[in-house]
Enzyme design. Structure first.
Site, PDB file in Angstrom:
ATOM      1  N   HIS A 130      42.505  44.146  38.126  1.00 57.30           N
ATOM      2  CA  HIS A 130      42.365  42.974  37.263  1.00 57.30           C
ATOM      3  C   HIS A 130      41.052  43.150  36.483  1.00 57.30           C
ATOM      4  O   HIS A 130      40.109  43.739  37.002  1.00 57.30           O
ATOM      5  CB  HIS A 130      42.297  41.752  38.178  1.00 57.30           C
ATOM      6  CG  HIS A 130      42.326  40.431  37.481  1.00 57.30           C
ATOM      7  ND1 HIS A 130      41.210  39.874  36.899  1.00 57.30           N
ATOM      8  CD2 HIS A 130      43.326  39.536  37.302  1.00 57.30           C
ATOM      9  CE1 HIS A 130      41.525  38.690  36.389  1.00 57.30           C
ATOM     10  NE2 HIS A 130      42.801  38.462  36.612  1.00 57.30           N
ATOM     11  N   ASP A 207      38.802  43.621  46.391  1.00 60.15           N
ATOM     12  CA  ASP A 207      39.293  42.451  45.676  1.00 60.15           C
ATOM     13  C   ASP A 207      40.488  41.912  46.462  1.00 60.15           C
ATOM     14  O   ASP A 207      41.570  42.508  46.455  1.00 60.15           O
ATOM     15  CB  ASP A 207      39.686  42.849  44.252  1.00 60.15           C
ATOM     16  CG  ASP A 207      40.272  41.676  43.464  1.00 60.15           C
ATOM     17  OD1 ASP A 207      40.577  40.627  44.081  1.00 60.15           O
ATOM     18  OD2 ASP A 207      40.432  41.814  42.237  1.00 60.15           O
ATOM     19  N   GLN A 210      44.677  38.776  45.664  1.00 55.16           N
ATOM     20  CA  GLN A 210      46.117  38.723  45.930  1.00 55.16           C
ATOM     21  C   GLN A 210      46.437  38.974  47.406  1.00 55.16           C
ATOM     22  O   GLN A 210      47.454  38.479  47.901  1.00 55.16           O
ATOM     23  CB  GLN A 210      46.861  39.751  45.066  1.00 55.16           C
ATOM     24  CG  GLN A 210      46.785  39.483  43.566  1.00 55.16           C
ATOM     25  CD  GLN A 210      47.435  38.180  43.140  1.00 55.16           C
ATOM     26  OE1 GLN A 210      48.321  37.644  43.818  1.00 55.16           O
ATOM     27  NE2 GLN A 210      46.987  37.627  42.025  1.00 55.16           N
ATOM     28  N   LYS A 233      44.710  30.464  44.575  1.00 54.60           N
ATOM     29  CA  LYS A 233      45.896  31.309  44.737  1.00 54.60           C
ATOM     30  C   LYS A 233      46.463  31.213  46.141  1.00 54.60           C
ATOM     31  O   LYS A 233      47.430  31.902  46.475  1.00 54.60           O
ATOM     32  CB  LYS A 233      45.542  32.768  44.425  1.00 54.60           C
ATOM     33  CG  LYS A 233      45.146  33.016  42.974  1.00 54.60           C
ATOM     34  CD  LYS A 233      44.885  34.486  42.735  1.00 54.60           C
ATOM     35  CE  LYS A 233      44.114  34.769  41.474  1.00 54.60           C
ATOM     36  NZ  LYS A 233      44.934  34.678  40.258  1.00 54.60           N
ATOM     37  N   CYS A 373      45.798  40.165  32.585  1.00 54.23           N
ATOM     38  CA  CYS A 373      44.403  40.587  32.785  1.00 54.23           C
ATOM     39  C   CYS A 373      44.318  41.984  33.373  1.00 54.23           C
ATOM     40  O   CYS A 373      43.411  42.280  34.164  1.00 54.23           O
ATOM     41  CB  CYS A 373      43.628  39.603  33.660  1.00 54.23           C
ATOM     42  SG  CYS A 373      43.418  38.004  32.913  1.00 54.23           S
TER      43      CYS A 373
HETATM   44  C1  LIG Z   1      43.736  40.961  41.786  1.00 51.95           C
HETATM   45  C2  LIG Z   1      42.980  39.854  41.135  1.00 51.95           C
HETATM   46  N1  LIG Z   1      41.650  39.921  41.070  1.00 51.95           N
HETATM   47  C3  LIG Z   1      40.926  38.936  40.519  1.00 51.95           C
HETATM   48  C4  LIG Z   1      41.501  37.820  39.976  1.00 51.95           C
HETATM   49  C5  LIG Z   1      40.635  36.779  39.354  1.00 51.95           C
HETATM   50  O1  LIG Z   1      40.728  35.571  40.025  1.00 51.95           O
HETATM   51  P1  LIG Z   1      39.997  34.287  39.477  1.00 51.95           P
HETATM   52  O2  LIG Z   1      40.506  34.070  38.094  1.00 51.95           O
HETATM   53  O3  LIG Z   1      40.385  33.203  40.416  1.00 51.95           O
HETATM   54  O4  LIG Z   1      38.527  34.573  39.478  1.00 51.95           O
HETATM   55  C6  LIG Z   1      42.888  37.709  40.009  1.00 51.95           C
HETATM   56  C7  LIG Z   1      43.559  36.538  39.388  1.00 51.95           C
HETATM   57  O5  LIG Z   1      44.481  36.634  38.631  1.00 51.95           O
HETATM   58  C8  LIG Z   1      43.641  38.742  40.608  1.00 51.95           C
HETATM   59  O6  LIG Z   1      44.975  38.673  40.666  1.00 51.95           O
END
Ligand SMILES: Cc1ncc(COP(=O)(O)O)c(C=O)c1O
Lengths: 416, 131
Positions: A130, A207, A210, A233, A373
């Site tokens: 992401h 990270d 997910q 999430k 993203c």
């Molecule tokens: C794998 C991953 N990392 C990071 C994020 C970023 O999350 P947030 O927008 O809650 O900071 C997301 C959200 O879509 C994600 O799916």
């Protein structure tokens, strides 16, 4: 056919806990919510916990000597300990509340990164990330002169581990990767990757945006140095995220933001930092939201994350099998649900991803279209965008059928 | 659904008019809609009276963005640059004749944005010039 796919969950009972699911987007068209990787829905238990906080004991935490403030502080700190237990952290001091995954990653980059990296030092990320696990490291590389390299995606939507091991031989200072791709669902072998990174002395950030919502995550078994995730999430409210960090690493890091709550003592010339985790929680936190996240992990914990994961595997398997019947649909990433979470990104031969999502929306099915993203990932797949259906514990096999029916409607409209 | 994907839109999407790049071109401009990855590349030949002589364009993207380009650019030949200046957001939306959500509005208006940026350097999204 559906009897071949069994779930350990009582999905009807679970759906009864989520008021938002029981609506029609238009008369006669019930909502099918398949945008869970972007944000999940919230059970009544979470909604009521937040409402209860604002109705009965809303007050600032940590500084008031009065009943409401003490109740708020107790609830806030109790949530921290339940979240600690949820990911099996060794100490409550290792649980830092942020705004979201993105802020957690920026905290690591700016605090740990700026105080540990020198020009020429190597940071390893992956092409599957992401943007929030790419851009903060690009910024850090610009600030420190460190070099950022990426593990490519190999055939079948998995990480190229050969290249990963080659990059480790270059002696990176930091390795960062997602435990589950938000586009392809790919679940890399995180434990082995972390072990190998540690063997060359790298610090590892995972990270978990997910993975934490969708499968059991045990930070001690994983041996991750840092883990980031977002409340919204995983059945919790927006506005709160978590950074887990190993205590000895966090102790050695300078604060990220300065202000109230993060100090023990302030003189005009200098200040003395507060203990963990408060050193990293400057200013009034998202108190109601943290307490709400506490209710969310109670909810998920009572169901059992292993069962949530098994349910999503069954629904995903069913979706993949049915998608293969439709024809003209390319699914991005692995098709083996033992290494794939419930995110299914697809591209149709006959229609652009936005048009697909628009037609699905007309039939009540909420999916997401775009690059999610993850532009480098889409570049790797040679597509500008995809349509993504992503599942959670309340999604049913019947909803997958609705998705498939919707895709046939798309084909009817465009493949003329 | 018949509203959003009217017959005429599907027709222009599947059989786009004026496709192809002009060489040489007096106006040659391309832009993307970063949200969707829609892409439109417009080339125009202009005569000595500032009137459009020929139009050619290339692009890829969703049905709305590509149909909008096909429908709008088809009307340009023998229009003067002054006339092109008067084409506004509402003209394009009327031509498409469908209800659009804010996200899809950008898809619909990319063609006009490219035209205006190419013809006289206007870089704002149509309808957002005053922001
Ligand atoms: C794998 C991953 N990392 C990071 C994020 C970023 O999350 P947030 O927008 O809650 O900071 C997301 C959200 O879509 C994600 O799916």
């Amino acid at each position: 056919m559906k009897s071949d796919y069994s779930t350990p969950l009582d999905v009807d009972a679970i759906r009864a806990d989520f008021p938002i699911l029981h609506q029609e987007v238009r008369p006669g068209v019930p909502l099918v919510y398949l945008d869970n990787a972007a944000s999940s829905q919230k059970p009544l238990a979470v909604i009521e916990t937040i409402s209860d906080y604002y109705s009965r004991y809303n007050a600032n935490v940590h500084r008031g000597i009065h009943k409401l403030s003490e109740a708020a502080t107790d609830a806030y700190e109790s949530a921290r300990r339940r979240i600690q237990a949820f990911i099996n952290a060794a100490s409550f001091r290792e649980i830092i509340f942020t705004r979201n995954t993105t802020e957690s990653i920026n905290l690591v980059a700016q605090s740990w990164g700026r105080s540990n990296l020198e020009p020429g030092d190597l940071i390893v990320s992956t092409e599957m990330e992401h943007h929030s696990n790419i851009v903060p490291w690009q910024m850090l590389a610009g600030q420190t002169g460190a070099v950022l390299k990426f593990v490519p995606i190999a055939e079948g939507g998995i990480l190229d581990l050969d290249v990963y091991h080659q990059l480790l031989e270059e002696g990176p200072k930091l390795v960062t990767f997602t435990e589950m791709s938000n586009v392809m669902g790919t679940i890399p072998p995180a434990r082995e990757m972390i072990e190998a990174a540690h063997a060359v002395g790298a610090v590892v950030h995972v990270d978990g945006a997910q993975s934490v919502p969708h499968m059991p995550v045990d930070v001690q078994a994983l041996d991750a140095d840092f883990l980031s995730f977002s409340s919204h999430k995983m059945c919790g409210p927006t506005g709160v995220g978590v950074l887990y960090g190993k205590r000895e690493i966090l102790e050695a890091m300078p604060p990220f933001l300065g202000g109230g709550d993060m100090i023990k003592r302030v003189e005009l010339g200098q200040s003395q930092w507060n203990d963990l985790p408060y050193k990293f929680e400057a200013g009034t936190p998202a108190i109601g939201e943290v307490i709400g996240l506490g209710a969310a992990v109670d909810y998920l914990g009572a169901i059992g994350m292993d069962k949530v994961h098994q349910h999503e595997q069954a629904v995903t398997k069913y979706a993949l099998d049915r998608l293969s019947e439709v024809g003209g649909v390319r699914v991005l990433g692995p098709e083996d649900v033992s290494i794939k979470g419930g995110a299914v990104a697809m591209v149709l031969d006959c229609a652009h991803p936005h048009d697909v999502a628009q037609v699905l929306d007309h039939h009540g099915i909420a999916t997401r279209a775009g690059h999610h993203c993850a532009m480098p990932l889409h570049q790797h797949c040679n597509v500008v965008a995809s349509t993504r259906a992503s599942f959670y514990l309340y999604n049913t096999f019947e909803e997958v059928d609705r998705l498939i029916d919707g895709l046939y409607k798309v084909k009817e409209l465009f493949a003329r | 659904m018949d509203d959003l994907y009217r017959e005429i839109i599907l027709d222009h999407y599947q059989n786009p008019r004026k496709k192809g790049k002009l060489e040489p071109a007096d106006i040659d401009y391309a832009e993307d809609n970063p949200v969707c990855g829609d892409h439109i590349h417009l080339t125009l030949q202009i005569d000595e009276n500032d009137v459009v002589k020929a139009v050619g364009w290339e692009g890829e993207g969703c049905a709305i963005s590509q149909a909008s380009a096909s429908m709008l650019y088809e009307t340009l030949v023998s229009k003067s640059l002054d006339e092109i200046r008067t084409i506004g957001k509402d003209d394009v939306l009327e031509m498409l004749g469908i209800p659009l959500s804010p996200v899809r509005l950008k898809c619909a208006l990319l063609s006009l944005k490219v035209l205006k940026a190419g013809a006289y350097g206007l870089t704002a999204w149509p309808g957002e010039e005053e922001d």
